[in-house]
Write an enzyme that holds these catalytic residues in place. Structure first.
Site, PDB file in Angstrom:
ATOM      1  N   ARG A  87       0.836  -1.044  -0.015  1.00 22.17           N
ATOM      2  CA  ARG A  87      -0.550   0.295   0.004  1.00 22.17           C
ATOM      3  C   ARG A  87       1.145   1.299  -0.045  1.00 22.17           C
ATOM      4  O   ARG A  87       2.104   1.017   0.874  1.00 22.17           O
ATOM      5  CB  ARG A  87      -1.020  -0.231   1.102  1.00 22.17           C
ATOM      6  N   ARG A  96      -5.594   3.231  -3.465  1.00 23.07           N
ATOM      7  CA  ARG A  96      -5.307   1.904  -2.258  1.00 23.07           C
ATOM      8  C   ARG A  96      -4.933   0.761  -3.354  1.00 23.07           C
ATOM      9  O   ARG A  96      -6.472   0.674  -3.393  1.00 23.07           O
ATOM     10  CB  ARG A  96      -5.342   2.429  -0.880  1.00 23.07           C
ATOM     11  N   ASP A  99      -6.674  -0.828   1.249  1.00 20.62           N
ATOM     12  CA  ASP A  99      -6.781  -0.519   3.260  1.00 20.62           C
ATOM     13  C   ASP A  99      -7.826  -1.628   4.363  1.00 20.62           C
ATOM     14  O   ASP A  99      -8.890  -1.850   3.491  1.00 20.62           O
ATOM     15  CB  ASP A  99      -7.841   0.388   2.244  1.00 20.62           C
ATOM     16  N   ASP A 101      -9.768  -1.443   7.890  1.00 15.33           N
ATOM     17  CA  ASP A 101      -9.910   0.029   8.471  1.00 15.33           C
ATOM     18  C   ASP A 101     -10.488  -1.340   9.708  1.00 15.33           C
ATOM     19  O   ASP A 101     -11.292  -1.677   9.760  1.00 15.33           O
ATOM     20  CB  ASP A 101     -10.982   0.814   8.553  1.00 15.33           C
TER      21      ASP A 101
HETATM   22  N1  ROI Z   1     -14.231   5.247  -2.008  1.00 15.48           N
HETATM   23  C1  ROI Z   1     -14.697   4.337  -1.644  1.00 15.48           C
HETATM   24  N2  ROI Z   1     -15.150   3.499  -2.636  1.00 15.48           N
HETATM   25  N3  ROI Z   1     -14.801   3.164  -0.799  1.00 15.48           N
HETATM   26  C2  ROI Z   1     -13.465   3.147   0.384  1.00 15.48           C
HETATM   27  O1  ROI Z   1     -12.411   2.123   0.595  1.00 15.48           O
HETATM   28  C3  ROI Z   1     -12.718   4.389  -0.189  1.00 15.48           C
HETATM   29  N4  ROI Z   1     -11.913   4.486   1.102  1.00 15.48           N
HETATM   30  C4  ROI Z   1     -10.854   5.702   1.045  1.00 15.48           C
HETATM   31  C5  ROI Z   1     -11.884   7.405   0.234  1.00 15.48           C
HETATM   32  C6  ROI Z   1     -10.505   8.198   0.099  1.00 15.48           C
HETATM   33  C7  ROI Z   1     -12.198   7.816   1.470  1.00 15.48           C
HETATM   34  N5  ROI Z   1     -12.618   6.543  -0.785  1.00 15.48           N
HETATM   35  C8  ROI Z   1     -13.240   5.191  -0.558  1.00 15.48           C
HETATM   36  O2  ROI Z   1     -10.147   5.670   1.680  1.00 15.48           O
END
Ligand code: ROI
Length: 162
Positions: A87, A96, A99, A101
């Protein structure tokens, strides 16, 4: 043992793989941890980018797991997996490869430099709420709002089940 919900997202392919493949690989690794149990995964969803629009659509999912890891240990493990997926951390709101979280951890409320839970923006993100509702149709936020009500207040975010 504590229940935690994890948000997964990817919109860039790594050297040889597409976003769905990135998520599948991440899931395989997450479930291998000896202290992670009863791992359940939502469907994958194609979602329009929130934030900068000049980036590819995302694939998002949510996982529910039980763990004896403490929140920061879980965060360390997830960040290790993100790093394995190369990443690129420079782009805060940009595309990315992977991700991961922590959305919630038991009923903990934590505000620290590395970790804020519940995730401060989960209640306004359909790409989190739709897969979360698939896993638990009766999910309530720490503020006592149902995920279904939160979703009803979200703008249409172009979510398509894959
Ligand atoms: N937008 C979508 N649709 N899905 C994501 O996982 C995602 N993650 C982010 C940002 C850039 C806010 N936009 C995203 O970090």
């Amino acid at each position: 043992m504590n229940i935690s919900y994890i948000g997964l997202g990817s919109n860039l392919s790594g050297s040889m793989s597409d976003p769905q493949h990135q998520l599948n690989r991440a899931v395989e690794t997450i479930r291998q941890h000896a202290n992670i149990h009863e791992f359940k995964l939502s469907s994958f969803y194609s979602t329009s980018p929130i934030g900068p629009q000049d980036q590819p659509d995302y694939v998002n999912a949510v996982a529910r797991l039980k763990t004896t890891l403490q929140p920061l240990q879980l965060l360390d493990y997830l960040q290790e997996i993100e790093d394995q997926h190369q990443r690129k951390r420079e782009l805060r709101w940009g595309a990315r490869t992977l991700d991961l979280d922590i959305l919630t951890y038991a009923n903990f409320e934590i505000v620290s430099e590395r970790l804020t839970i519940p995730h401060p923006r989960m209640g306004e993100r359909a790409f989190v709420l739709v897969p979360l509702l698939e896993l638990d149709g009766h999910f309530f936020s720490a503020q006592g709002k149902s995920a279904a009500d939160l979703l009803a207040n979200c703008a249409d975010q172009g979510i398509v089940k894959l």
